[in-house]
Design a protein around this motif. Structure first.
Motif, short mmCIF file in Angstrom:
data_model
loop_
_atom_site.label_atom_id
_atom_site.label_comp_id
_atom_site.label_asym_id
_atom_site.label_seq_id
_atom_site.Cartn_x
_atom_site.Cartn_y
_atom_site.Cartn_z
N ALA A 44 0.83 -1.21 0.00
CA ALA A 44 0.00 0.00 0.00
C ALA A 44 0.86 1.25 0.00
O ALA A 44 0.51 2.26 -0.64
CB ALA A 44 -0.94 -0.01 1.20
N ASP A 45 2.00 1.22 0.68
CA ASP A 45 2.89 2.38 0.73
C ASP A 45 3.48 2.66 -0.64
O ASP A 45 3.59 3.82 -1.06
CB ASP A 45 4.00 2.14 1.75
CG ASP A 45 4.84 3.37 2.00
OD1 ASP A 45 4.27 4.45 2.23
OD2 ASP A 45 6.08 3.27 1.94
N VAL A 46 3.87 1.61 -1.36
CA VAL A 46 4.40 1.79 -2.71
C VAL A 46 3.33 2.36 -3.64
O VAL A 46 3.57 3.30 -4.41
CB VAL A 46 4.94 0.46 -3.28
CG1 VAL A 46 5.41 0.65 -4.72
CG2 VAL A 46 6.07 -0.08 -2.41
N LEU A 47 2.12 1.81 -3.56
CA LEU A 47 1.04 2.25 -4.45
C LEU A 47 0.62 3.68 -4.15
O LEU A 47 0.40 4.48 -5.07
CB LEU A 47 -0.16 1.30 -4.33
CG LEU A 47 0.07 -0.15 -4.75
CD1 LEU A 47 -1.22 -0.94 -4.66
CD2 LEU A 47 0.64 -0.23 -6.16
N ILE A 48 0.49 4.03 -2.88
CA ILE A 48 0.05 5.39 -2.56
C ILE A 48 1.12 6.41 -2.92
O ILE A 48 0.82 7.56 -3.28
CB ILE A 48 -0.36 5.51 -1.07
CG1 ILE A 48 -1.35 6.68 -0.89
CG2 ILE A 48 0.84 5.66 -0.18
CD1 ILE A 48 -2.66 6.53 -1.58
N GLU A 49 2.38 6.01 -2.85
CA GLU A 49 3.46 6.92 -3.27
C GLU A 49 3.32 7.27 -4.74
O GLU A 49 3.58 8.40 -5.16
CB GLU A 49 4.82 6.28 -3.00
CG GLU A 49 6.02 7.16 -3.33
CD GLU A 49 6.14 8.37 -2.43
OE1 GLU A 49 6.80 9.36 -2.84
OE2 GLU A 49 5.59 8.35 -1.30
N SER A 50 2.90 6.29 -5.54
CA SER A 50 2.67 6.54 -6.95
C SER A 50 1.55 7.56 -7.15
O SER A 50 1.68 8.52 -7.93
CB SER A 50 2.32 5.23 -7.67
OG SER A 50 2.09 5.45 -9.04
N ASP A 51 0.44 7.38 -6.44
CA ASP A 51 -0.67 8.32 -6.55
C ASP A 51 -0.29 9.70 -6.05
O ASP A 51 -0.69 10.72 -6.62
CB ASP A 51 -1.88 7.79 -5.77
CG ASP A 51 -2.57 6.64 -6.48
OD1 ASP A 51 -2.69 6.69 -7.71
OD2 ASP A 51 -2.98 5.68 -5.80
N LYS A 52 0.49 9.76 -4.98
CA LYS A 52 0.93 11.05 -4.46
C LYS A 52 1.78 11.80 -5.47
O LYS A 52 1.72 13.03 -5.56
CB LYS A 52 1.73 10.86 -3.16
CG LYS A 52 0.91 10.46 -1.96
CD LYS A 52 1.80 10.23 -0.75
CE LYS A 52 0.98 9.86 0.49
NZ LYS A 52 1.87 9.58 1.65
N ARG A 53 2.56 11.08 -6.24
CA ARG A 53 3.46 11.69 -7.22
C ARG A 53 2.82 11.91 -8.57
O ARG A 53 3.47 12.31 -9.53
CB ARG A 53 4.72 10.83 -7.35
CG ARG A 53 5.55 10.79 -6.09
CD ARG A 53 6.69 9.79 -6.16
NE ARG A 53 7.68 10.11 -7.17
CZ ARG A 53 8.64 11.01 -7.03
NH1 ARG A 53 8.74 11.70 -5.89
NH2 ARG A 53 9.51 11.24 -7.99
N GLY A 54 1.51 11.63 -8.65
CA GLY A 54 0.79 11.88 -9.90
C GLY A 54 0.99 10.81 -10.95
O GLY A 54 0.66 11.02 -12.13
N ILE A 55 1.51 9.65 -10.56
CA ILE A 55 1.73 8.56 -11.52
C ILE A 55 0.52 7.63 -11.43
O ILE A 55 0.56 6.56 -10.80
CB ILE A 55 3.05 7.82 -11.22
CG1 ILE A 55 4.20 8.82 -11.10
CG2 ILE A 55 3.36 6.80 -12.31
CD1 ILE A 55 5.51 8.24 -10.62
N ASP A 56 -0.58 8.05 -12.04
CA ASP A 56 -1.85 7.36 -11.89
C ASP A 56 -1.84 5.96 -12.50
O ASP A 56 -2.70 5.13 -12.19
CB ASP A 56 -2.98 8.19 -12.52
CG ASP A 56 -3.19 9.50 -11.80
OD1 ASP A 56 -3.13 9.50 -10.55
OD2 ASP A 56 -3.41 10.53 -12.46
N SER A 57 -0.87 5.68 -13.37
CA SER A 57 -0.82 4.38 -14.01
C SER A 57 -0.37 3.27 -13.06
O SER A 57 -0.58 2.09 -13.36
CB SER A 57 0.15 4.43 -15.20
OG SER A 57 1.45 4.81 -14.77
#
Length: 379
Positions: A44-57
């Protein structure tokens, strides 16, 4: 800034959802799917970091189709058994035994960082893993430790080699992270293809056609039909183009070459699977595990120069690039990691934009596992 006006997070059909809710939901959904809670927290931490950085893919949009669906299909183990196959002064070889790629990858980069602290440099390679999320997460682990971080992973065949039309190589990111004295580090996290499968999946969720030149068919023509391309990529009827595009005129051979470098480092060093062995199907065409490989490198900057001097030089390089002469009509030159920082500034109060297709996925997971969550769009 014009780029912010065009930012993907401004799609009108999206509902903005806070990061705390999204991360908690992902963690609980993974636990319900059989992932041990400590491991679910890492994923979950890896995935949310992606969303936080705008990497929606690569964020919550991949929770169901890439991770939980594969667990339910029996082709990915929710419990990650990490086996250390070789442990030397500066090198480690790990086997992830088809568990959660994020879990073994975080361990691998931690080991590389520890070796770099002791010996100046450290490298870990992993075999029999699975999709590990955004590569930048692991490069940033090294950056936070005051080091240079480098990582890469192979993936399901998607890229056609230059002058070919068959999908042979994965999107194979080659990722670098370097600390700077700016508000953000230099982080180059991108595929060795023009685009990646995750971005096409994101375009499919928001109903957007592909840009011509991203995908070719068996005759070498370009494809823009997003939904059908996703199906045809897995059937071998379409392929992504490497960085530089079709042919050699714009340097397509360079993207092809770098993708091959990543394939070698993710397979040959650890005795792992490669190319068509990562198709995700068996001889009868049934779904099968995708035994990916990864590599992780940490370099202790203090072995070469004082960290502050390195940061200052790196930051000045970035500032000089942004201050250089702009093309007519352009108002800003970006450096790697800057757009992700701007995305965080935009999203830290608003959360993540969730389009309709992703809302349906979240509702499905809530229903499957009886998760006690109320979403902002329920009313």
């Amino acid at each position: 800034m014009k780029w912010m006006d065009e930012y993907p997070g401004t799609y009108k059909d999206c509902v903005w959802v806070g990061f705390d809710l999204l991360e908690s939901f992902m963690r609980d959904a993974l636990v319900a799917a059989g992932v041990p809670r400590p491991d679910a927290e890492i994923v979950a931490d890896v995935l949310i970091e992606s969303d936080k950085r705008g990497i929606d893919s690569h964020g919550i949009g991949r929770l169901k189709p890439i991770y939980i669906d594969r667990i339910r299909d029996g082709i990915q183990d929710p419990v990650t058994r990490i086996e250390v196959l070789r442990d030397r002064k500066t090198a480690t070889v790990l086997d992830g035994h088809n568990g959660m790629g994020h879990v073994v990858s975080k361990k691998a980069m931690e080991m590389a960082i520890e070796k770099a602290r002791n010996h100046g440099m450290g490298m870990s390679v992993v075999r029999n893993s699975t999709h590990y999320g955004i590569a930048g997460y692991y490069a940033l682990m090294a950056v936070k430790a005051g080091m240079i971080g480098i990582t890469g992973t192979n993936a399901r065949p998607s890229i056609a080699p230059t002058f070919g039309v068959e999908n042979m190589l994965g999107t194979n990111p080659l990722t670098f992270g370097m600390p700077s004295d700016e508000d953000f580090p230099f982080v180059l996290d991108c595929a060795t293809s023009i685009t990646q499968r995750g971005k096409i999946e994101h375009y499919d969720r928001i109903g957007k056609a592909l840009t011509p030149g991203w995908v070719i068919d068996a005759e070498g023509g370009t494809r823009t039909d997003t939904a059908q391309v996703l199906k045809d990529l897995t059937r071998g009827l379409a392929a992504l183009t490497p960085l530089g595009g079709i042919g050699e005129e714009l340097g397509g051979y360079k993207g092809y070459g770098y993708a091959t470098v990543v394939e070698v480092l993710c397979a040959a060093l650890q005795g792992g699977a490669f190319l068509k062995a990562l198709n995700g199907t068996d001889a009868e065409g049934r779904k099968a595990p995708i035994p990916l490989g990864h590599f992780f490198i940490a370099i202790d900057i203090e072995e070469f120069i004082e960290l502050d001097r390195f940061k200052a030089t790196t930051g000045q390089i970035m500032r000089d690039l942004r201050a250089s002469k702009k093309a007519p009509g352009q108002e800003h030159i970006f450096t790697a990691g800057e757009k992700e920082h701007l995305a965080w500034l935009l999203r830290k109060e608003r959360g993540c934009p969730v389009p309709e297709a992703l809302r349906k996925d979240m509702e499905t997971l809530r229903s499957w596992y009886g998760l006690p969550y109320a979403f902002p769009w329920d009313a």
